[in-house]
Scaffold this active site. Structure first.
Site, mmCIF file in Angstrom:
data_model
loop_
_atom_site.group_PDB
_atom_site.id
_atom_site.type_symbol
_atom_site.label_atom_id
_atom_site.label_comp_id
_atom_site.label_asym_id
_atom_site.label_seq_id
_atom_site.Cartn_x
_atom_site.Cartn_y
_atom_site.Cartn_z
ATOM 1 N N GLU A 25 5.520 38.589 -23.190
ATOM 2 C CA GLU A 25 5.671 40.050 -23.177
ATOM 3 C C GLU A 25 7.069 40.456 -23.637
ATOM 4 O OE1 GLU A 25 3.265 42.039 -22.785
ATOM 5 O OE2 GLU A 25 1.742 40.989 -21.622
ATOM 6 N N GLU B 276 -5.971 48.736 -29.203
ATOM 7 C CA GLU B 276 -6.669 47.881 -30.173
ATOM 8 C C GLU B 276 -7.745 48.600 -30.986
ATOM 9 O OE1 GLU B 276 -5.813 47.016 -27.126
ATOM 10 O OE2 GLU B 276 -4.552 45.247 -27.411
ATOM 11 N N THR C 4 2.084 42.054 -33.033
ATOM 12 C CA THR C 4 0.994 42.377 -32.096
ATOM 13 C C THR C 4 1.352 43.569 -31.197
ATOM 14 O OG1 THR C 4 -0.630 41.420 -30.602
ATOM 15 C CG2 THR C 4 1.659 40.785 -30.223
ATOM 16 N N GLU D 119 -12.226 47.892 -19.862
ATOM 17 C CA GLU D 119 -11.576 46.587 -20.055
ATOM 18 C C GLU D 119 -12.606 45.485 -20.310
ATOM 19 O OE1 GLU D 119 -8.495 46.300 -20.458
ATOM 20 O OE2 GLU D 119 -7.916 44.231 -20.069
ATOM 21 N N ASP E 290 -6.025 36.260 -28.029
ATOM 22 C CA ASP E 290 -6.075 37.202 -29.160
ATOM 23 C C ASP E 290 -4.955 37.060 -30.191
ATOM 24 O OD1 ASP E 290 -4.363 38.046 -27.141
ATOM 25 O OD2 ASP E 290 -5.216 40.046 -26.917
HETATM 26 C C1 DMJ Z 1 0.053 44.911 -26.156
HETATM 27 O O1 DMJ Z 1 1.169 44.544 -25.466
HETATM 28 C C2 DMJ Z 1 -0.195 43.989 -27.327
HETATM 29 O O2 DMJ Z 1 -1.054 44.587 -28.235
HETATM 30 C C3 DMJ Z 1 -0.757 42.656 -26.910
HETATM 31 O O3 DMJ Z 1 -1.065 41.848 -28.011
HETATM 32 C C4 DMJ Z 1 -2.000 42.852 -26.086
HETATM 33 N N1 DMJ Z 1 -1.765 43.736 -24.976
HETATM 34 C C5 DMJ Z 1 -1.119 45.001 -25.215
HETATM 35 C C6 DMJ Z 1 -2.049 46.103 -25.626
HETATM 36 O O4 DMJ Z 1 -3.296 46.094 -25.104
#
Ligand code: DMJ
Length: 577
Positions: free
Chosen positions: A136, A390, A473, A369, A276
């Site tokens: 994170e 997403e 991401t 979710e 993912d």
């Molecule tokens: C974000 O921090 C990023 O997109 C991560 O890859 C997945 N979780 C959150 C959003 O849902």
């Protein structure tokens, strides 16, 4: 009277014609441009409602609690583990501000961008006794800083003269150094948690996720390229290679693993939580750095996903050892996959999955979710929607690739739902339960770095014109630079399209064109002339699909399975019907 068949055709035409009409005229219609501007302005208002409330009630702490108008220092809690202890005078790491930097630039707010840069240079320190989640912290903080540094130093002169002296890069480098002890394991796979001041703490858990080990290469690679110090990229690459070496004979990976033994803990995996961004980074690392190695890993991994997880437009989970389906669940995180498929050029498959996500979005008003595909109902305990980006992200990519106004309609619907259900006086609140729309006191930083950004870019992509960016991401743009890239020619100019010489011809290319036809530069397939439809597609030997043996049949573009020759002499997916 018309024969029944003709009636059907007329009806079909009447049904389709508005779409055709819409597609061909709407792009040039001034009302269409006005609509997009209006929607863009709505997103801008959303962003500032979230941002201003954060700045008033939470800054410099990490995230806003929009219902109580207070804050949470969530960087130390991300990944669902509670923070252990923080010094009394700890004021957070301004997480939401850092995550918002690139959105401020995209929305053209150079004044606020400059104030943020100045504040961060003067106040931000990572020398705190805080245990943070490496993944994170990498995607939100390191990615936010590195991307903002690149935006601050591009040719656009966004900042006042003399304001910027690489302060964000200095901070990023300091943070990168604090990440390195996490990689000091027998396998090179990093610990999931690291104390920013003291490194890995005693008795730290050795369990981590596939994403935790495989989604570091963009940010740490960029840091190495910017500082000239290879150690960050090397650590991320070593981890990625080790992870890839742990794949099964089916080219599948699990979801969780042990960093000290390199053994899998959870063998079931899919394209959602815990995995993912691993897939995402294999392909995006290839776009950013141009290495064949990333493409080869991605290609094998992508084919395995399409083969073992895909069921029609849905993706279920499967056991990495056997490929047998385990959980039939749609999750909100999986909704990034159609966007990635657009980059790969697999647009038909992307579109069909995107429609299914939209079906579930419409069923509840937002995307829950977890949704049980086999029962067509919500998962009993995962009914929340934490303002995730997403689905908006994939909508943006699909619109970029197709310019189909349908995706603008989808974007409008997302926007309306967010304003209707999640907007409160103190910001935007997560949804605790999509059946009641009861809210939760949390505005995640990714709402500003991704959800608002992708919606904004859907309606106004002027930031992208003549530019080649890869989005991390967390939604932070990194420019594709020839100096970082193994394949782009020296003459490549960042702000321009460029020509990439193949044996046969020079072709205009960019990250975006490569996105639609990756095969031009990657192997002998040619986009033009042959009908390459996806990263795995191999056309049948004959255009009429006739065959004498299996060897004359190719690989199906939608599910990457090898086609075979039927008794009647036609290539198809006969074994799977
Ligand atoms: C974000 O921090 C990023 O997109 C991560 O890859 C997945 N979780 C959150 C959003 O849902």
């Amino acid at each position: 009277m018309l024969p029944r068949k003709s009636v059907t055709w007329v009806l079909l035409f009447l049904l389709i014609s508005p779409t055709i009409f819409n597609l061909s005229t709407s792009q040039s219609d001034p009302r269409w441009a006005a609509k997009k501007r209006r929607l863009r302005d709505k997103v801008r208002n959303m962003f500032y409602h979230a941002y201003d409330n954060y700045m008033i009630h939470a800054f410099p702490h990490d995230e806003l609690k929009p219902l109580s108008k207070s804050f949470t220092d969530s960087l130390s809690e991300l990944g669902n583990l509670k923070l252990e202890h923080l010094p009394q005078d700890y004021n957070g790491s301004a997480l939401t501000l850092i995550d918002s930097l690139s959105s401020l630039v995209i929305m053209g707010n150079n004044t606020e961008f400059e104030s943020a840069v100045v504040w961060l240079s003067e106040n931000l320190t990572f020398d705190v006794d805080a245990r943070v989640n490496l993944f994170e912290c990498n995607i939100r903080v390191l990615g936010g800083l590195v991307s903002a540094h690149l935006l601050a130093t591009d040719s656009t002169d966004r900042l006042g003269q003399g304001v910027y002296k690489n302060q964000l890069l200095t901070l990023a480098e300091d943070l990168g150094k604090r990440f390195l002890p996490a990689f000091n394991t027998p396998t090179g796979l990093p610990y999931a948690w690291i104390n920013l001041k003291y490194g890995v703490v005693e008795n730290e858990t050795t369990e981590t996720s596939t994403s935790g080990c495989g989604s570091l290469i963009l940010e740490m690679g960029a840091l190495s390229r910017l500082t000239g110090d290879p150690k960050y990229e090397s650590a991320a690459l070593r981890s990625l290679r080790k992870l890839w070496s742990m794949r099964s004979s089916l080219n599948l990976l699990g979801t969780t693993l042990d960093v000290s033994t390199g053994e899998w803990i959870e063998y079931s995996s899919g394209i959602g939580a815990g995995v993912d961004s691993f897939y995402e980074y294999l392909y995006k690392a290839h776009i950013l750095f141009g290495k064949d190695e990333f493409w080869r890993m991605f290609h094998s991994a992508y084919i395995a996903v399409q083969k073992y997880f895909r069921h029609g437009p849905w993706y279920h989970e499967a056991d990495m050892r056997t490929g047998k389906a385990t959980y039939w669940q749609l999750t909100s995180l999986q909704a990034f996959w159609p966007g990635l498929q657009v980059l790969v050029g697999d647009i038909a498959a992307a579109n069909s999955s995107h429609r299914e996500f939209f079906y579930v979005w419409n069923k509840y008003g937002v995307l829950p979710e977890r949704y049980l595909l086999d029962h067509q109902m919500l998962h009993p305990t995962e009914k929340y929607y934490p303002l995730r980006p997403e689905f908006a992200e994939s909508t943006f990519y699909l619109y970029q690739a197709t310019k189909d106004p349908w995706y603008i309609e989808v974007g409008e619907s997302i926007l309306n739902s967010l304003n209707l259900y999640t907007k409160v006086e103190g910001g935007f609140a997560s949804v605790r339960d999509v059946t009641t729309m009861q809210l939760e006191d949390h505005q995640h930083s990714f709402f500003l770095s991704e959800t608002c950004k992708y919606l904004y870019l859907l309606f106004d992509d002027s930031f992208l014109v003549e530019q080649n960016y890869v989005f991390t991401t967390e939604g932070h743009p990194l420019p594709v630079l020839s100096s970082w890239h193994d394949r782009l020619p020296q003459s490549y100019i960042q702000t321009n399209w460029t020509s990439l010489k193949t044996e046969k011809e020079a072709r205009r290319t960019s990250a975006m064109s490569k996105q639609v036809c990756p095969s031009t530069t990657l192997n002998s397939w040619e986009c033009a002339g042959q009908q390459i439809e996806s990263a795995c597609h191999i056309p049948d030997a004959h255009v009429d699909h006739r065959c004498l043996t299996d060897s004359e049949c190719g690989v199906d573009s939608t599910n990457c399975r090898r086609r075979s020759c039927s008794m009647a002499g036609y290539c198809g997916l006969w074994l799977f019907i």
